[in-house]
Each structure stands twice: as C-alpha cells, then as structure tokens.
Write an enzyme that holds these catalytic residues in place. Structure first.
Site, PDB file in Angstrom:
ATOM      1  N   ASP A   1      -5.683  -3.290  -2.845  1.00 58.02           N
ATOM      2  CA  ASP A   1      -4.687  -3.042  -1.799  1.00 58.02           C
ATOM      3  C   ASP A   1      -4.035  -4.334  -1.301  1.00 58.02           C
ATOM      4  O   ASP A   1      -4.722  -5.262  -0.872  1.00 58.02           O
ATOM      5  CB  ASP A   1      -5.380  -2.335  -0.635  1.00 58.02           C
TER       6      ASP A   1
ATOM      7  N   SER B   1       0.837  -1.193   0.000  1.00 54.63           N
ATOM      8  CA  SER B   1       0.000   0.000   0.000  1.00 54.63           C
ATOM      9  C   SER B   1       0.880   1.254   0.000  1.00 54.63           C
ATOM     10  O   SER B   1       1.667   1.447  -0.914  1.00 54.63           O
ATOM     11  CB  SER B   1      -0.966  -0.038   1.183  1.00 54.63           C
TER      12      SER B   1
END
Length: 306
Positions: free
Chosen positions: A183, A39
């Site tokens: 993500d 991320s």
C-alpha cells in the site's frame, strides 16, 4: 496552467471521494491534466482521467468483501448495532500453512482491476494529454515510488494499482522484479508534493479523513484489533506529514491548493466494504463538495447566495 486531482488512501471511503470528484468535474466543469492516487485513490484515477464517472460510481457502489478478498482474514459481526472486525482464524491459518506472507489474500481485487480498468482504457489515457500516477511502497528498497501511465505497460500498470491498494499484512503482497510492494499509503497517503514536482499549478486534494480527530478509540480487545490501531495511528501521522509538506511546497511556489476533508467520521474500519454505506458516502461526498463550493463563493462574493 497544469491542474491536478489528488485522492488519498481510505479503502471503502473512496466512495466519498467519488462523490466529491463527480461534483467538481460535472457541476464545476473542472478539467485536470494530472491524476494522482494512493491506495483506493489509485483505483479511481484511471476512470476519472477518462471522465467515466458513471462507471466508477457503479464500481464503488457494487463491491463487497468477496469482490476484494480471495481469502478473507476478517470476521465481521455486529456489536451494539455497529460492525466490528475480528480475525477469522481458520483462513489465516490456511494462508500460513500454504507459505504465504499475509493474513489474507486479495487476488479477487486484481481480477476486479483487470475487468474494470481495461487495456482499451489504458490506451486512451496514453494517447490523451492526461497522466495517471499511482503510489506504491517498495518495502525491499524502503522507499516510495510513483508509477505513471506514461512509463509502463498495461499489465504493469494494473499490478501497480493492485500493489497500491494492498493493505498488508491483511491483503496480498505484490512481488515484482524481485522486490516486494505494498500500500502506497504507508509512506505517501496524500501525494500533494508529488503533484507539485510533476508541474501542477493548481491542486484539488480529496482527503478521506476528518481535518481534526473527532473521537477516541476504544481499547484494543485482541492482538488483531491492536494491530489495526497501530496501523491507523501511523497512517494518521503520515497523512498529517504529507499535508503539511504539501502546504509548505504549495505556498513556496504560489500554487493554489484546495483541500476536501470528510466532514464526519465515515467508518472506523475502511476494510469493511458495505454496498449500502458506500452508496450513501458517494451522495455525501457530492453534497459536501457542493456545500464547500457555496461556502467559498459566499466568502468572496457575499451577494451570490442572497
């Protein structure tokens, strides 16, 4: 010896990780062969691999909601002096009306990645002895994938970084090769074990959460805040699982593992990008890494700080 730097997910809290990395690389003169990020961590590792700390600091202290979102699903307001998030109904309705699969769109972030992680930087990483690895969640195949700078083209590399950062359903869904990606933190928030599998013998892992839970959340007020709470609950337990597995693997192979947690709760919503706060967090990360280093030195050599 193969040294690795691992940076967890954490949205805007990545600024804290930048401060920690700056201290380790500039003051401690640590050099790494392998850089892994999830991320927000995936957005940082290319700059770190090239020792571009000043450029990374500028990037992380000059972003805001408009820099990230092309269609922002959040409405930010102050309640008792604190910033809280609620849903921006018109924007989410517009997304659904246009057949999109998420509440918001983060296409501005994709542009930001192209502008700040250039093809020239990518080529420099490729010809160096460094390897940069980003984590993505393949929702179609239901598995975690690790994408290396050594194994893909520049455009693909930028796509994987973007996908790793996309906290769906609030941000864009990456659709690539007939599969859907999101993500990386949904499955591997702190990729310590992957660093070990790639041959790391010493690992510094920056974890953008406190080591122990320091507060209880307020009850959810609406479906939107409830969804946030559910995601936060799941990611907290994914993180703990990743760290536990990483520690076990490190102990089993006699690998030196240094963990850098945030000493305090930085924010309860890491999708709020506040330039002033992020500048403060960068400084906090630097000071924390310095104090932790001094603490470690005093444990092994009590005379050092006398």
């Amino acid at each position: 010896m193969k040294k690795a730097l691992v940076i967890s997910g954490g949205g805007s809290k990545g600024a804290f990780a930048g401060g920690v990395a700056q201290y380790l690389m500039k003051k401690e003169r640590k050099e790494y062969d392998l850089f892994l990020g999830t991320s927000t961590g995936s957005l940082m590792v290319s700059h770190l691999a090239l020792d571009m700390l000043d450029e990374l600091k500028h990037l992380y202290t000059h972003v805001n909601q408009k820099t990230i979102f092309s269609n922002n699903p959040f409405k930010i307001k102050r309640v008792a002096g604190e910033k809280v998030i609620s849903i921006r109904h018109l924007n989410t309705f517009w997304n659904f009306l246009n057949g999109r699969k998420t509440f918001g769109e983060s296409k501005n972030l994709r542009t930001l990645i192209n502008n700040n992680i250039t093809k020239e930087m990518y080529e420099r990483i490729r010809v160096s002895n460094k390897e940069v690895v980003v984590t993505v969640s393949n929702l179609t195949a239901n598995q975690i994938e690790y994408k290396s700078s050594n194994e893909c083209t520049y455009e693909d590399f930028c796509d994987w970084i973007w996908g790793s950062c996309n906290y769906v359903p609030f941000m864009s869904l990456l659709e690539k090769n007939r599969q859907q990606y999101a993500d990386g933190g949904f499955g591997s928030l702190v990729p310590i074990r992957e660093a070990i599998l790639r041959g790391a013998t010493e690992i510094d892992a920056i974890i953008l959460e406190t080591e122990v839970t320091q507060f209880n959340k307020l009850p959810a007020k609406n479906p939107f805040s409830l969804l946030f709470d559910v995601f936060d609950f799941m990611l907290t337990h994914v993180e703990r699982h990743n760290i536990t597995i990483g520690k076990l693997a490190a102990n089993n192979k006699d690998i030196k593992l240094n963990l850098y947690y945030t000493p305090t709760v930085l924010t309860t919503n890491s999708l709020i990008f506040d330039e002033k706060l992020m500048r403060k967090w960068w400084k906090s990360g630097y000071k924390y890494a310095k104090s932790k280093r001094e603490e470690l030195m005093s444990e092994f050599r009590p005379d050092v700080l006398d």
